[in-house]
Design an enzyme around this catalytic site. Sequence first.
Site, PDB file in Angstrom:
ATOM      1  N   TYR A  30      72.917  -1.159  25.627  1.00  0.00           N
ATOM      2  CA  TYR A  30      73.284   0.182  26.039  1.00  0.00           C
ATOM      3  C   TYR A  30      72.260   1.112  25.054  1.00  0.00           C
ATOM      4  CZ  TYR A  30      75.564   4.258  23.286  1.00  0.00           C
ATOM      5  OH  TYR A  30      75.913   5.344  22.622  1.00  0.00           O
ATOM      6  N   ASP A  48      80.800  15.484  35.870  1.00  0.00           N
ATOM      7  CA  ASP A  48      81.384  14.112  35.661  1.00  0.00           C
ATOM      8  C   ASP A  48      81.943  13.395  36.598  1.00  0.00           C
ATOM      9  OD1 ASP A  48      83.216  11.797  34.078  1.00  0.00           O
ATOM     10  OD2 ASP A  48      82.576  13.381  32.518  1.00  0.00           O
ATOM     11  N   THR A  51      72.738   5.630  34.409  1.00  0.00           N
ATOM     12  CA  THR A  51      73.447   7.026  34.478  1.00  0.00           C
ATOM     13  C   THR A  51      72.334   7.437  33.123  1.00  0.00           C
ATOM     14  OG1 THR A  51      75.916   6.769  34.825  1.00  0.00           O
ATOM     15  CG2 THR A  51      75.336   7.567  32.978  1.00  0.00           C
ATOM     16  N   GLY A  97      74.295  -9.957  19.594  1.00  0.00           N
ATOM     17  CA  GLY A  97      73.601  -9.041  19.474  1.00  0.00           C
ATOM     18  C   GLY A  97      74.541  -7.311  18.593  1.00  0.00           C
ATOM     19  N   HIS A  98      75.183  -7.671  17.614  1.00  0.00           N
ATOM     20  CA  HIS A  98      75.831  -7.111  16.944  1.00  0.00           C
ATOM     21  C   HIS A  98      75.527  -6.739  15.621  1.00  0.00           C
ATOM     22  CE1 HIS A  98      80.333  -6.371  15.240  1.00  0.00           C
ATOM     23  NE2 HIS A  98      79.775  -5.358  15.819  1.00  0.00           N
ATOM     24  N   THR A 115      72.875   8.542  19.935  1.00  0.00           N
ATOM     25  CA  THR A 115      73.100   8.528  18.629  1.00  0.00           C
ATOM     26  C   THR A 115      72.904   7.406  18.167  1.00  0.00           C
ATOM     27  OG1 THR A 115      74.266   5.382  19.052  1.00  0.00           O
ATOM     28  CG2 THR A 115      73.806   6.228  20.602  1.00  0.00           C
ATOM     29  N   ASP A 116      73.196   7.303  16.943  1.00  0.00           N
ATOM     30  CA  ASP A 116      72.366   6.662  15.168  1.00  0.00           C
ATOM     31  C   ASP A 116      71.964   5.110  16.239  1.00  0.00           C
ATOM     32  OD1 ASP A 116      74.743   5.068  15.237  1.00  0.00           O
ATOM     33  OD2 ASP A 116      75.187   5.352  13.641  1.00  0.00           O
ATOM     34  N   GLU A 117      72.483   4.085  17.192  1.00  0.00           N
ATOM     35  CA  GLU A 117      72.082   3.108  17.651  1.00  0.00           C
ATOM     36  C   GLU A 117      71.010   2.388  17.976  1.00  0.00           C
ATOM     37  OE1 GLU A 117      74.969   0.778  19.759  1.00  0.00           O
ATOM     38  OE2 GLU A 117      76.827   2.746  19.085  1.00  0.00           O
ATOM     39  N   LYS A 144      70.124   4.642  25.813  1.00  0.00           N
ATOM     40  CA  LYS A 144      69.841   6.335  25.197  1.00  0.00           C
ATOM     41  C   LYS A 144      68.652   5.809  24.405  1.00  0.00           C
ATOM     42  CE  LYS A 144      72.353   7.988  24.464  1.00  0.00           C
ATOM     43  NZ  LYS A 144      72.938   9.718  24.964  1.00  0.00           N
ATOM     44  N   THR A 192      84.236   8.232  35.767  1.00  0.00           N
ATOM     45  CA  THR A 192      84.623   6.639  35.377  1.00  0.00           C
ATOM     46  C   THR A 192      85.692   6.073  34.565  1.00  0.00           C
ATOM     47  OG1 THR A 192      82.467   6.301  33.863  1.00  0.00           O
ATOM     48  CG2 THR A 192      81.699   6.108  35.369  1.00  0.00           C
TER      49      THR A 192
END
Length: 316
Positions: free
Chosen positions: A151, A34, A100, A276-277, A125-127, A155, A37
């Site tokens: 983000y 790691d 990253t 973008g929510h 992630t489900d996002e 991913k 951060t």
Amino acid sequence: MQKEILVTGGAGFIGSNFIEYMLRNTDYNITNVDKLTYAGNMLNMKDFSTDGRYRFFQFDIAIKEQLRMVFDRKYDAILNFAAETHVDRSIENAEPFIKTNIHGTLNLLNFVLQGKAKKLIQISTDEVYGSLNENDFPFTEKSPLSPNNPYSASKASADLLVRSYYQTYQLPVIITRCSNNYGPHQHTEKLIPKIITQALQEKEITLYGDGKNVRDWLYVEDHCRAIHKVLEQGQPGDLFNIGGACEKTNEEVASYILDLLGKSKDLITHVTDRKGHDRRYSINFGKIKTKIGWHPTFSFEEGIKKTIDWYKRKLG
């Protein structure tokens, strides 16, 4: 002979909970990488830092020269938790997310390709699926990728890289996509710890827009148990959704926590909605339930109470 696993991002929220879970429930040797951060720190590792089956390297997975030093042994698996994850920060500056989440994942894939590890499990992630409307069916593993912020786009890109290495090189890889986690060690920029810590201090709690955005909540220990099962039973090329079967609006979450703490809902303030929510996330986890026998065991009520107790102790 004991198995060796490499955990990347093990000083972060989910990664540190996973290491703690594995040291408590298995005899694995664990190497943690790691870069430390703001979201990954030494305090998250203090409960297991002196364990004889654990070692730590403060390296950046996006820097190949650093990462190479970790491969002084062959690993049975790499579990890639390392990621920049905060949507607001990705909107302000996407570059660290690309570095990253994409370049770091590419480096790990190439080390597996070189025979330095037997397989890689990509924690996603489900996002990456984007947003659902109120009456839409939950996301399945066959749902198209449609990320709506930098983000989730980073991913999704990493997931596609992982998939391409399976298709091109037959690399033994597995992808998991989880719903919103909560529990001990989570940074207070995230919704549930923000609500808890602000409420305990009688401070304003801000919710974006009308507060009706829906998330599927998963207690982090249930997620760790799912990943352990995937590590033991998953097959190359597998993709699993991991959900909590617990859809709640942000406002419902805030109100429930305030009720538990005996605090006034007047602490809640609505602010301009985020760019973008995504409106709603919902996960169908029937595949992992059927194929390897996992399902969530903690109710939202149990998980929230355990989480509140942890943050109370942290705040002293």
